[in-house]
Design an enzyme around this catalytic site. Structure first.
Site, PDB file in Angstrom:
ATOM      1  N   ASP A  13       0.810  -1.231   0.000  1.00  0.00           N
ATOM      2  CA  ASP A  13       0.000   0.000   0.000  1.00  0.00           C
ATOM      3  C   ASP A  13       0.836   1.271   0.000  1.00  0.00           C
ATOM      4  OD1 ASP A  13      -2.254  -1.637   0.124  1.00  0.00           O
ATOM      5  OD2 ASP A  13      -2.194  -1.685   2.314  1.00  0.00           O
ATOM      6  N   GLU A  14       1.984   1.230  -0.648  1.00  0.00           N
ATOM      7  CA  GLU A  14       2.864   2.400  -0.693  1.00  0.00           C
ATOM      8  C   GLU A  14       2.385   3.444  -1.702  1.00  0.00           C
ATOM      9  OE1 GLU A  14       3.839  -0.733  -1.191  1.00  0.00           O
ATOM     10  OE2 GLU A  14       5.399  -1.286   0.234  1.00  0.00           O
ATOM     11  N   LYS A  16       1.707   2.396  -5.018  1.00  0.00           N
ATOM     12  CA  LYS A  16       2.318   1.950  -6.274  1.00  0.00           C
ATOM     13  C   LYS A  16       1.405   2.258  -7.459  1.00  0.00           C
ATOM     14  CE  LYS A  16       2.342  -2.175  -4.454  1.00  0.00           C
ATOM     15  NZ  LYS A  16       1.971  -1.859  -3.062  1.00  0.00           N
ATOM     16  N   ALA A  39      -4.210  -7.661  -3.743  1.00  0.00           N
ATOM     17  CA  ALA A  39      -3.723  -6.304  -4.013  1.00  0.00           C
ATOM     18  C   ALA A  39      -4.896  -5.348  -4.184  1.00  0.00           C
ATOM     19  CB  ALA A  39      -2.888  -6.305  -5.296  1.00  0.00           C
ATOM     20  N   GLY A  40      -4.693  -4.125  -3.731  1.00  0.00           N
ATOM     21  CA  GLY A  40      -5.674  -3.073  -3.976  1.00  0.00           C
ATOM     22  C   GLY A  40      -4.905  -1.820  -4.339  1.00  0.00           C
ATOM     23  N   HIS A  41      -4.898  -1.477  -5.612  1.00  0.00           N
ATOM     24  CA  HIS A  41      -4.131  -0.318  -6.081  1.00  0.00           C
ATOM     25  C   HIS A  41      -5.114   0.794  -6.452  1.00  0.00           C
ATOM     26  CE1 HIS A  41      -0.519  -3.098  -7.260  1.00  0.00           C
ATOM     27  NE2 HIS A  41      -0.890  -3.209  -6.005  1.00  0.00           N
ATOM     28  N   THR A 129      -5.595 -11.710   3.599  1.00  0.00           N
ATOM     29  CA  THR A 129      -6.764 -11.031   3.042  1.00  0.00           C
ATOM     30  C   THR A 129      -7.917 -12.013   2.822  1.00  0.00           C
ATOM     31  OG1 THR A 129      -5.927 -11.409   0.816  1.00  0.00           O
ATOM     32  CG2 THR A 129      -5.337  -9.311   1.843  1.00  0.00           C
ATOM     33  N   GLN A 235       1.847  -5.873  -3.503  1.00  0.00           N
ATOM     34  CA  GLN A 235       2.327  -6.009  -2.129  1.00  0.00           C
ATOM     35  C   GLN A 235       3.618  -5.196  -1.942  1.00  0.00           C
ATOM     36  OE1 GLN A 235       1.293  -9.387  -3.663  1.00  0.00           O
ATOM     37  NE2 GLN A 235      -0.612  -8.445  -3.063  1.00  0.00           N
ATOM     38  N   ARG A 314      -9.675  -3.122   6.521  1.00  0.00           N
ATOM     39  CA  ARG A 314      -9.121  -3.175   7.885  1.00  0.00           C
ATOM     40  C   ARG A 314      -8.315  -1.912   8.152  1.00  0.00           C
ATOM     41  NH1 ARG A 314      -5.773  -8.715   7.737  1.00  0.00           N
ATOM     42  NH2 ARG A 314      -5.509  -8.047   5.586  1.00  0.00           N
TER      43      ARG A 314
HETATM   44  P1  GDP Z   1      -0.928   0.528  -3.533  1.00  0.00           P
HETATM   45  O1  GDP Z   1      -1.528  -0.757  -3.098  1.00  0.00           O
HETATM   46  O2  GDP Z   1       0.544   0.578  -3.309  1.00  0.00           O
HETATM   47  O3  GDP Z   1      -1.277   0.922  -4.948  1.00  0.00           O
HETATM   48  O4  GDP Z   1      -1.561   1.659  -2.575  1.00  0.00           O
HETATM   49  P2  GDP Z   1      -3.100   1.770  -2.110  1.00  0.00           P
HETATM   50  O5  GDP Z   1      -3.910   2.251  -3.253  1.00  0.00           O
HETATM   51  O6  GDP Z   1      -3.544   0.542  -1.411  1.00  0.00           O
HETATM   52  O7  GDP Z   1      -2.988   2.884  -0.977  1.00  0.00           O
HETATM   53  C1  GDP Z   1      -2.512   4.154  -1.232  1.00  0.00           C
HETATM   54  C2  GDP Z   1      -3.621   5.170  -0.875  1.00  0.00           C
HETATM   55  O8  GDP Z   1      -3.047   6.439  -0.751  1.00  0.00           O
HETATM   56  C3  GDP Z   1      -4.682   5.294  -1.931  1.00  0.00           C
HETATM   57  O9  GDP Z   1      -5.910   5.557  -1.318  1.00  0.00           O
HETATM   58  C4  GDP Z   1      -4.222   6.493  -2.752  1.00  0.00           C
HETATM   59  O10 GDP Z   1      -5.279   7.154  -3.424  1.00  0.00           O
HETATM   60  C5  GDP Z   1      -3.642   7.348  -1.666  1.00  0.00           C
HETATM   61  N1  GDP Z   1      -2.537   8.245  -2.079  1.00  0.00           N
HETATM   62  C6  GDP Z   1      -1.603   8.058  -3.036  1.00  0.00           C
HETATM   63  N2  GDP Z   1      -0.685   9.031  -3.004  1.00  0.00           N
HETATM   64  C7  GDP Z   1      -1.064   9.871  -2.015  1.00  0.00           C
HETATM   65  C8  GDP Z   1      -0.514  11.066  -1.458  1.00  0.00           C
HETATM   66  O11 GDP Z   1       0.533  11.538  -1.859  1.00  0.00           O
HETATM   67  N3  GDP Z   1      -1.195  11.637  -0.426  1.00  0.00           N
HETATM   68  C9  GDP Z   1      -2.339  11.121   0.075  1.00  0.00           C
HETATM   69  N4  GDP Z   1      -2.925  11.763   1.086  1.00  0.00           N
HETATM   70  N5  GDP Z   1      -2.879   9.989  -0.401  1.00  0.00           N
HETATM   71  C10 GDP Z   1      -2.246   9.373  -1.420  1.00  0.00           C
HETATM   72  P1  IMO Z   2      -0.981  -4.032  -2.333  1.00  0.00           P
HETATM   73  O1  IMO Z   2      -0.591  -4.550  -3.691  1.00  0.00           O
HETATM   74  C1  IMO Z   2      -0.835  -4.563   1.991  1.00  0.00           C
HETATM   75  C2  IMO Z   2      -0.818  -8.675   3.484  1.00  0.00           C
HETATM   76  C3  IMO Z   2      -2.033  -9.153   4.254  1.00  0.00           C
HETATM   77  C4  IMO Z   2      -1.376 -10.143   5.200  1.00  0.00           C
HETATM   78  C5  IMO Z   2      -0.304 -10.772   4.326  1.00  0.00           C
HETATM   79  C6  IMO Z   2      -0.698 -12.093   3.705  1.00  0.00           C
HETATM   80  O2  IMO Z   2      -2.283  -3.322  -2.328  1.00  0.00           O
HETATM   81  O3  IMO Z   2       0.134  -3.270  -1.734  1.00  0.00           O
HETATM   82  P2  IMO Z   2      -2.326 -12.754   1.709  1.00  0.00           P
HETATM   83  O4  IMO Z   2      -3.789 -12.554   1.535  1.00  0.00           O
HETATM   84  O5  IMO Z   2      -1.504 -12.152   0.630  1.00  0.00           O
HETATM   85  O6  IMO Z   2      -1.960 -14.182   1.953  1.00  0.00           O
HETATM   86  O7  IMO Z   2      -1.967 -11.981   3.087  1.00  0.00           O
HETATM   87  O8  IMO Z   2      -0.018  -9.836   3.313  1.00  0.00           O
HETATM   88  N1  IMO Z   2      -1.103  -8.129   2.141  1.00  0.00           N
HETATM   89  C7  IMO Z   2      -1.052  -6.833   1.830  1.00  0.00           C
HETATM   90  N2  IMO Z   2      -0.837  -5.761   2.616  1.00  0.00           N
HETATM   91  N3  IMO Z   2      -1.006  -4.414   0.670  1.00  0.00           N
HETATM   92  C8  IMO Z   2      -1.200  -5.476  -0.137  1.00  0.00           C
HETATM   93  O9  IMO Z   2      -1.252  -5.390  -1.485  1.00  0.00           O
HETATM   94  C9  IMO Z   2      -1.269  -6.766   0.446  1.00  0.00           C
HETATM   95  N4  IMO Z   2      -1.466  -8.004  -0.028  1.00  0.00           N
HETATM   96  C10 IMO Z   2      -1.363  -8.832   1.010  1.00  0.00           C
HETATM   97  O10 IMO Z   2      -2.658  -8.088   4.926  1.00  0.00           O
HETATM   98  O11 IMO Z   2      -0.736  -9.453   6.244  1.00  0.00           O
HETATM   99 MG    MG Z   3      -2.975  -1.488  -1.756  1.00  0.00          MG
END
Ligand code: GDP
Ligand code: IMO
Ligand code: MG
Length: 437
Positions: A13-14, A16, A39-41, A129, A235, A314
């Site tokens: 969840d960085e 990406k 994954a949730g991007h 997940t 991830q 969560r």
């Molecule tokens: P991913 O899984 O690495 O693609 O990241 P996620 O989508 O799960 O989580 C990143 C969250 O941060 C998302 O809700 C984005 O819309 C949000 N986001 C991305 N860049 C920024 C930022 O610079 N500032 C803020 N406040 N939110 C951001």
């Molecule tokens: P994105 O791509 C954050 C975590 C789960 C759990 C562990 C194992 O959005 O960054 P799994 O269902 O893969 O067997 O769960 O990995 N996890 C993530 N945490 N971002 C994700 O994906 C994740 N995908 C799995 O929370 O701790």
């Molecule tokens: Mg994510």
């Protein structure tokens, strides 16, 4: 071929998705190569939010072909839902998406196993997940009970499902006899029905057939043709099955090392590796997290950054930036440049801390431990930097940031030993700062 890769350097969840979307402008192909619907991007453009799980974050650009490669575990129901959802949002998904016939398929028994083993394994749960990711990869490696995407189109699919369901039901019944509802399995239906599952998957197969292809052949041709490919990691590196915080990891190589194996493209074609970090650290699920702030600071970051899981909703655990962990990931992944995300979330915190070392048995080190027990016992060593008060979400250049924010970002780059190329100050495409030389 100027191949580029984007990976997360923390526990996922960085942001990406945002970086992949930005970089896609200069690429022709975007490839997801590991993980699955865990994954949730997120991509935000023109104020509209799009959530992606299995479909590569390049899908919004017309000139781009998106590839779900062999290393992904495919949940057919989930990808169909995702396709429908995106189409309703006006996103075109036709021949711009292709899915590897080698990708392994997730079945209902995989999610059932995810729940079951989470409850019977003892100790601190991994907190997966529950998408069946680990069990599907386990069957892939075990080989005898696996079904690949290409197998869905074979005439013996029903027989294959029946054979596997018979085995799985025997295992489930054996284990189920020992379980009771106190384990959170009330209402559990131990019996899988092969006919029902086949009927469901036959429909999926029909709908998904136009997307199936040999993506290895496609990508290797693309390499020969010198086309620009972007690889989208899922991830984070610390969740890597071999090199992460085992057993609190996911079941694929989510560090930079997974690109070649998952995509089928040799790693020497990846010319630039982007490592994405949040300006702080988060983690969902179980496992040690040395810089976790289970206090007011952590709650503040969670609320300010809306740190709730994209997939499972969560609340994410939040803490200070851990430079020991992120430096390990950057080195492991051969990262060239950094993207520092969600910097805006730290506005208003007077004093910011960065973990620069781990103290274990009285000794301070910048080495990331291989064993989970050691990681549990380390005491983070922090350095403090002054924070800033200003809202920075409108900044579009380094010059528009308060000097404290600039210093903070520069310090992260120094500690990780890599230049910062992109700084993000908000979720939208436009809330991005490109750092000059
Ligand atoms: P991913 O899984 O690495 O693609 O990241 P996620 O989508 O799960 O989580 C990143 C969250 O941060 C998302 O809700 C984005 O819309 C949000 N986001 C991305 N860049 C920024 C930022 O610079 N500032 C803020 N406040 N939110 C951001
Ligand atoms: P994105 O791509 C954050 C975590 C789960 C759990 C562990 C194992 O959005 O960054 P799994 O269902 O893969 O067997 O769960 O990995 N996890 C993530 N945490 N971002 C994700 O994906 C994740 N995908 C799995 O929370 O701790
Ligand atoms: Mg994510």
């Amino acid at each position: 071929m100027p191949g580029t890769c984007v990976i997360g350097l923390q526990w996922g969840d960085e942001a990406k998705g945002k970086i992949v979307d930005l970089l896609t402008e200069h690429h022709e192909i975007v490839v997801r190569y590991q993980g699955g619907a865990n994954a949730g991007h997120t991509v935000v453009k023109d104020g509209r939010k799009f959530k992606l799980s299995l479909i590569p974050s390049g899908i919004f650009r017309d000139h781009v072909r998106c590839v779900v490669a062999a290393g992904v575990v495919l949940n057919p129901g989930a990808i169909l839902e995702e396709i429908d959802r995106l189409r309703v949002q006006g996103v075109r998904i036709e021949d711009n998406l292709t899915i590897s016939d080698r990708a392994h398929v997730i079945f209902p028994w995989h999610s059932a196993e995810d729940r079951l083993y989470n409850n019977i394994a003892g100790g601190e749960p991994i907190g997966t997940t529950m998408r069946g990711i680990g069990p599907c990869y386990r069957d892939k490696v075990g080989r005898s009970l696996a079904i690949r995407f290409g197998d869905l189109f074979r005439s013996d699919l029903h027989d294959r499902i029946k054979t596997i369901v018979d085995v799985k039901n025997r295992i489930f019944r054996g284990l189920f006899d020992e379980l009771d509802s106190s384990m959170g399995l009330a209402g559990w239906d131990a019996d899988l029905n092969a006919d029902k599952i086949h009927a469901e998957y036959a429909v999926y197969a029909k709908k998904l057939r136009p997307f199936a292809s040999d993506t290895n052949a496609y990508l290797l041709d693309a390499v020969d043709q010198d086309r620009r490919i972007l690889f989208e990691g899922a991830q984070g590196s610390l969740l890597d099955i071999d090199h992460g915080t085992f057993p609190y990891v996911t079941s694929s190589n989510s560090s930079g090392l997974g690109v070649a194996a998952g995509s089928g493209v040799p790693s020497r074609f990846v010319r630039k590796m982007y490592g994405v970090v949040k300006a702080y650290t988060t983690r969902v699920g179980g496992g040690p997290f040395p810089t976790e702030q289970d206090n007011e600071i952590g709650s503040r970051i969670r609320e300010q950054g809306n740190e709730y899981g994209t997939v499972t909703k969560r609340p994410r655990r939040c803490g200070w930036f851990d430079a020991v962990a992120a430096r390990y990931s950057a080195r492991l992944g051969g990262v060239d440049v950094l993207c520092v995300m969600l910097l805006d979330v730290l506005s208003g915190i007077d004093e910011l801390k960065i973990c620069t070392g781990y103290k274990l048995d009285g000794v301070v080190s910048d080495r990331f431990p291989s064993m989970i027990e050691d990681l549990r016992n380390v005491e983070p060593v922090y350095e403090s930097l002054p924070g800033w008060k200003e809202d920075i979400t409108g900044a579009r250049s380094f010059a528009e940031l308060p000097k404290e924010a600039v210093n903070y970002v520069k310090r992260l780059g120094e500690l990780l030993g890599r230049p910062v190329e992109i700084v993000s100050v908000g979720p939208d495409r436009v809330q991005t700062i490109r750092v000059q030389g």
